[in-house]
Design a protein around this motif. Sequence first.
Motif, short mmCIF file in Angstrom:
data_model
loop_
_atom_site.label_atom_id
_atom_site.label_comp_id
_atom_site.label_asym_id
_atom_site.label_seq_id
_atom_site.Cartn_x
_atom_site.Cartn_y
_atom_site.Cartn_z
N LEU A 71 0.82 -1.20 0.00
CA LEU A 71 0.00 0.00 0.00
C LEU A 71 0.86 1.25 0.00
O LEU A 71 0.62 2.19 -0.77
N GLU A 72 1.85 1.28 0.89
CA GLU A 72 2.69 2.47 1.00
C GLU A 72 3.52 2.68 -0.26
O GLU A 72 3.75 3.82 -0.67
N GLU A 73 3.97 1.60 -0.89
CA GLU A 73 4.71 1.72 -2.15
C GLU A 73 3.87 2.42 -3.21
O GLU A 73 4.33 3.34 -3.90
N ILE A 74 2.62 1.96 -3.35
CA ILE A 74 1.72 2.54 -4.36
C ILE A 74 1.41 3.99 -4.02
O ILE A 74 1.47 4.88 -4.87
N ALA A 75 1.06 4.25 -2.76
CA ALA A 75 0.71 5.60 -2.35
C ALA A 75 1.88 6.56 -2.54
O ALA A 75 1.70 7.69 -3.02
N LYS A 76 3.08 6.13 -2.19
CA LYS A 76 4.26 6.99 -2.33
C LYS A 76 4.52 7.30 -3.80
O LYS A 76 4.82 8.45 -4.16
N GLU A 77 4.40 6.28 -4.64
CA GLU A 77 4.59 6.49 -6.08
C GLU A 77 3.59 7.51 -6.62
O GLU A 77 3.96 8.42 -7.40
N LEU A 78 2.34 7.39 -6.21
CA LEU A 78 1.31 8.31 -6.69
C LEU A 78 1.54 9.73 -6.17
O LEU A 78 1.34 10.71 -6.89
N ARG A 79 1.96 9.84 -4.91
CA ARG A 79 2.24 11.18 -4.36
C ARG A 79 3.43 11.83 -5.07
O ARG A 79 3.40 13.02 -5.37
N ASN A 80 4.45 11.02 -5.37
CA ASN A 80 5.63 11.55 -6.07
C ASN A 80 5.28 12.06 -7.46
O ASN A 80 5.96 12.94 -8.01
N ALA A 81 4.20 11.50 -8.03
CA ALA A 81 3.75 11.93 -9.35
C ALA A 81 2.74 13.07 -9.27
O ALA A 81 2.17 13.47 -10.29
N GLY A 82 2.51 13.57 -8.07
CA GLY A 82 1.61 14.70 -7.89
C GLY A 82 0.20 14.34 -7.47
O GLY A 82 -0.66 15.22 -7.35
N GLY A 83 -0.07 13.05 -7.24
CA GLY A 83 -1.39 12.62 -6.83
C GLY A 83 -1.59 12.71 -5.33
O GLY A 83 -0.64 12.96 -4.58
N ARG A 84 -2.82 12.48 -4.91
CA ARG A 84 -3.15 12.51 -3.49
C ARG A 84 -3.62 11.13 -3.08
O ARG A 84 -4.73 10.70 -3.42
N ALA A 85 -2.76 10.41 -2.35
CA ALA A 85 -3.06 9.03 -1.97
C ALA A 85 -2.38 8.73 -0.63
O ALA A 85 -1.23 9.09 -0.43
N GLU A 86 -3.13 8.06 0.23
CA GLU A 86 -2.59 7.70 1.54
C GLU A 86 -2.93 6.24 1.84
O GLU A 86 -4.02 5.76 1.51
N ALA A 87 -1.99 5.55 2.48
CA ALA A 87 -2.16 4.15 2.82
C ALA A 87 -2.77 4.00 4.21
O ALA A 87 -2.34 4.67 5.16
N PHE A 88 -3.75 3.11 4.32
CA PHE A 88 -4.41 2.82 5.59
C PHE A 88 -4.54 1.31 5.74
O PHE A 88 -5.57 0.73 5.38
N PRO A 89 -3.51 0.63 6.25
CA PRO A 89 -3.60 -0.82 6.43
C PRO A 89 -4.74 -1.19 7.37
O PRO A 89 -4.93 -0.55 8.41
N ALA A 90 -5.52 -2.21 6.99
CA ALA A 90 -6.64 -2.64 7.83
C ALA A 90 -7.13 -4.01 7.37
O ALA A 90 -6.89 -4.42 6.23
N ASP A 91 -7.81 -4.69 8.28
CA ASP A 91 -8.41 -5.99 8.00
C ASP A 91 -9.91 -5.81 7.88
O ASP A 91 -10.59 -5.49 8.86
N VAL A 92 -10.45 -6.00 6.67
CA VAL A 92 -11.88 -5.75 6.44
C VAL A 92 -12.76 -6.76 7.16
O VAL A 92 -13.98 -6.55 7.26
#
Length: 259
Positions: free
Chosen positions: A40-61
Motif C-alpha cells: 500500500l505504502e509503495e503505491i501511495a508513495k509512487e502516486l504522491r511523487n507523481a503529484g497525486g493525493r493518496a494515503e495508505a491505511f492498512p486494515a483488515d476488512v
Amino acid sequence: MENKVAMVTGAAGGIGEAVVRGLVERGVTVALVDRNGDRLEEIAKELRNAGGRAEAFPADVTSSTDVEDVVDAIEQQLGGIDYLVNGAGVLRLGPAKELTDQDWSTTFAVNTTGVFFISRAVVNRMVERGRKGAIVTVASNAAGTARVDMSAYAASKAAATMFTKCLGLEVSKYGIRCNVVAPGSTDTPMLTALWSDGDDSASRASIEGVAEVFRVGIPLGRIAQPSHIADAVLFLLSDQAAHITMHDLTVDGGAALGH
C-alpha cells in the motif's frame, strides 16, 4: 470527480490498484485500504511523487473494529468519504464437498462480511453528514453463473451482490448510489496464481472454454486487464452514472453470455 475523497479496499494489487490509479488521475484523494501495508505504502508513495493525493491505511476488512477505526482515521485525515469501492476479495477453490470450514469462513469473511462492515461504516457517516455518495462493489460473473470448484467464491459474491443492491434501495433517499461490477477472468495475481500449466495454456483454456467443466469461453477472445474493470467502476462512481443505482454491470468479454 476532482477534489472528492475515495476509499478503496483491496488496493494493494490487481483491480483495486487499477481503480486507485484511475481515481488519482481524475483528481480524487484516495485512501488505500488492504492488509498488505508495505505494498500500500509503495503505491501511495509512487502516486504522491507523481503529484497525486493518496494515503495508505492498512486494515483488515473482516474486523468490524478495524473497519470502524480505519474509516474514522480516513475521514479525520482526508475528509468525508464520497466514494467507496469494495475491492477486497479472496478465492478458495475446490469441490463443494471437500471445502474445509476454514475455506468457507475465510471466503465469506472477506468477500461478504467485509463488504458489509465497510459499507455500513461508510454509509452511516455519509447519512450523518447529509452527503450524497456512490458505492461500487466488485463482485464476479460467477455470482450468477455456476462454476465447478468455485462454490464458496460464487456464493460469497452472490451474497455481496444482493447486499449491495438492498443497501442501494435503502439509501437511495439520501442520494447515495450503490452498484456492482462483475468481472470475469482478469489478468490479476488472483487469476495467474491458478495457472500451474503455464500462462499460454491456462489463458487459452479461459478464452476457448473447457467443455468438461461446463465453462464457455470468452467471445471477445481475450483476458480482461485490470484497467477494463476499473473503467467500469469509475463510470459507476462518476456523475455520468448519476441516475444509475442497484445495477449489476458485467465486464467479462461475454463469458457469461450476457447473464
